[in-house]
Design a protein around this motif. Sequence first.
Motif, PDB file in Angstrom:
ATOM      1  N   TYR A 125       0.871  -1.169   0.000  1.00  0.00           N
ATOM      2  CA  TYR A 125       0.000   0.000   0.000  1.00  0.00           C
ATOM      3  C   TYR A 125       0.908   1.219   0.000  1.00  0.00           C
ATOM      4  O   TYR A 125       2.121   1.096   0.212  1.00  0.00           O
ATOM      5  CB  TYR A 125      -0.936   0.010   1.222  1.00  0.00           C
ATOM      6  CG  TYR A 125      -0.240  -0.093   2.560  1.00  0.00           C
ATOM      7  CD1 TYR A 125       0.338   1.014   3.170  1.00  0.00           C
ATOM      8  CD2 TYR A 125      -0.154  -1.320   3.219  1.00  0.00           C
ATOM      9  CE1 TYR A 125       0.986   0.917   4.396  1.00  0.00           C
ATOM     10  CE2 TYR A 125       0.487  -1.428   4.446  1.00  0.00           C
ATOM     11  CZ  TYR A 125       1.048  -0.305   5.032  1.00  0.00           C
ATOM     12  OH  TYR A 125       1.695  -0.399   6.240  1.00  0.00           O
ATOM     13  N   LEU A 126       0.353   2.389  -0.248  1.00  0.00           N
ATOM     14  CA  LEU A 126       1.165   3.594  -0.273  1.00  0.00           C
ATOM     15  C   LEU A 126       1.783   3.818   1.102  1.00  0.00           C
ATOM     16  O   LEU A 126       1.063   3.992   2.094  1.00  0.00           O
ATOM     17  CB  LEU A 126       0.306   4.800  -0.668  1.00  0.00           C
ATOM     18  CG  LEU A 126       1.063   6.121  -0.880  1.00  0.00           C
ATOM     19  CD1 LEU A 126       2.067   5.982  -2.009  1.00  0.00           C
ATOM     20  CD2 LEU A 126       0.076   7.255  -1.154  1.00  0.00           C
ATOM     21  N   GLY A 127       3.097   3.778   1.193  1.00  0.00           N
ATOM     22  CA  GLY A 127       3.796   3.913   2.466  1.00  0.00           C
ATOM     23  C   GLY A 127       4.315   2.607   3.032  1.00  0.00           C
ATOM     24  O   GLY A 127       5.005   2.599   4.049  1.00  0.00           O
ATOM     25  N   SER A 128       3.987   1.490   2.367  1.00  0.00           N
ATOM     26  CA  SER A 128       4.374   0.191   2.935  1.00  0.00           C
ATOM     27  C   SER A 128       5.871  -0.063   2.867  1.00  0.00           C
ATOM     28  O   SER A 128       6.417  -0.802   3.696  1.00  0.00           O
ATOM     29  CB  SER A 128       3.622  -0.945   2.237  1.00  0.00           C
ATOM     30  OG  SER A 128       3.991  -1.048   0.869  1.00  0.00           O
ATOM     31  N   ILE A 129       6.564   0.533   1.897  1.00  0.00           N
ATOM     32  CA  ILE A 129       8.023   0.375   1.876  1.00  0.00           C
ATOM     33  C   ILE A 129       8.612   0.984   3.138  1.00  0.00           C
ATOM     34  O   ILE A 129       9.427   0.352   3.832  1.00  0.00           O
ATOM     35  CB  ILE A 129       8.635   1.036   0.626  1.00  0.00           C
ATOM     36  CG1 ILE A 129       8.172   0.329  -0.636  1.00  0.00           C
ATOM     37  CG2 ILE A 129      10.168   1.012   0.714  1.00  0.00           C
ATOM     38  CD1 ILE A 129       8.669   0.988  -1.920  1.00  0.00           C
ATOM     39  N   ASN A 130       8.202   2.192   3.444  1.00  0.00           N
ATOM     40  CA  ASN A 130       8.676   2.867   4.652  1.00  0.00           C
ATOM     41  C   ASN A 130       8.377   2.048   5.900  1.00  0.00           C
ATOM     42  O   ASN A 130       9.255   1.834   6.752  1.00  0.00           O
ATOM     43  CB  ASN A 130       8.017   4.247   4.739  1.00  0.00           C
ATOM     44  CG  ASN A 130       8.427   5.020   5.975  1.00  0.00           C
ATOM     45  OD1 ASN A 130       9.605   5.207   6.233  1.00  0.00           O
ATOM     46  ND2 ASN A 130       7.446   5.469   6.743  1.00  0.00           N
ATOM     47  N   HIS A 131       7.151   1.562   6.019  1.00  0.00           N
ATOM     48  CA  HIS A 131       6.763   0.796   7.203  1.00  0.00           C
ATOM     49  C   HIS A 131       7.544  -0.514   7.305  1.00  0.00           C
ATOM     50  O   HIS A 131       7.935  -0.933   8.395  1.00  0.00           O
ATOM     51  CB  HIS A 131       5.262   0.512   7.182  1.00  0.00           C
ATOM     52  CG  HIS A 131       4.424   1.739   7.314  1.00  0.00           C
ATOM     53  ND1 HIS A 131       3.085   1.781   6.986  1.00  0.00           N
ATOM     54  CD2 HIS A 131       4.732   2.987   7.760  1.00  0.00           C
ATOM     55  CE1 HIS A 131       2.606   2.991   7.210  1.00  0.00           C
ATOM     56  NE2 HIS A 131       3.583   3.740   7.686  1.00  0.00           N
ATOM     57  N   THR A 132       7.778  -1.154   6.148  1.00  0.00           N
ATOM     58  CA  THR A 132       8.521  -2.415   6.157  1.00  0.00           C
ATOM     59  C   THR A 132       9.973  -2.196   6.570  1.00  0.00           C
ATOM     60  O   THR A 132      10.502  -2.928   7.422  1.00  0.00           O
ATOM     61  CB  THR A 132       8.461  -3.077   4.772  1.00  0.00           C
ATOM     62  OG1 THR A 132       7.097  -3.277   4.392  1.00  0.00           O
ATOM     63  CG2 THR A 132       9.179  -4.421   4.787  1.00  0.00           C
ATOM     64  N   LEU A 133      10.607  -1.189   5.982  1.00  0.00           N
ATOM     65  CA  LEU A 133      12.007  -0.935   6.309  1.00  0.00           C
ATOM     66  C   LEU A 133      12.172  -0.532   7.771  1.00  0.00           C
ATOM     67  O   LEU A 133      13.143  -0.928   8.426  1.00  0.00           O
ATOM     68  CB  LEU A 133      12.589   0.137   5.393  1.00  0.00           C
ATOM     69  CG  LEU A 133      12.604  -0.160   3.892  1.00  0.00           C
ATOM     70  CD1 LEU A 133      13.389   0.913   3.146  1.00  0.00           C
ATOM     71  CD2 LEU A 133      13.159  -1.541   3.602  1.00  0.00           C
TER      72      LEU A 133
END
Length: 217
Positions: free
Chosen positions: A140-148
């Motif tokens: 979802y939009l922002g999931s890269i940030n949340h995953t990292l």
Amino acid sequence: MQPAFPAHPKRYFVTGIGTDVGKTIASAVLTEALQADYWKPVQAGNLEDSDTHTVRSLVSNSSTVFHPEAYRLQMPASPHTAAAAEGIELSLSEVQLPSTQNHLIVEGAGGVMVPLNNQELVLDLIQKLNLEVVLVSRNYLGSINHTLMAVEVLRSRNIRIAGIIFNGEPNASSEEFILRYTQLTPFPAIGQEERFDQSTISGYAQRYRNYFATHEQ
């Protein structure tokens, strides 16, 4: 009959990059694949239709034992809020791994930084239980940030991440970046299904059995 792999019992703590990213479905797939025991230490809300009930309804093997929650809280909220509403405070000393010789899948509440009480987080529970993590990510939009961020936080505590499960609609660009940046091991992805039932879970579980048979964990 128990699978012949892995050779030693696996103990995985399934956590996510946030709430509603698919931890329970991932836990059901892992539980069925390994014919593992299942345990949800803290259930907040939905006590009549809990995550334990959901996983029990989705797995079809006869080996899985469902261990009772350490805390069952009425309010569907962050555990520290749900506990406070009942006039109690969650204590990590009261949360002990179930006694079993089988594989064990432990499902967390929310994400890594969810508070359990006024001082301690799900992160602290993972560290106390000394389990490997399976991290569930959803695109979802922002999931890269949340995953990292979830990966960085886990690694800051020297918690081993056994692998990552991408759940839901695939996004090759996001997934490739996350894997390249984190160097995490990707478990088989779980797609966006119309419904999840025992047949669907069984199909994914076979993929995971094949994965475990060919990958040393």
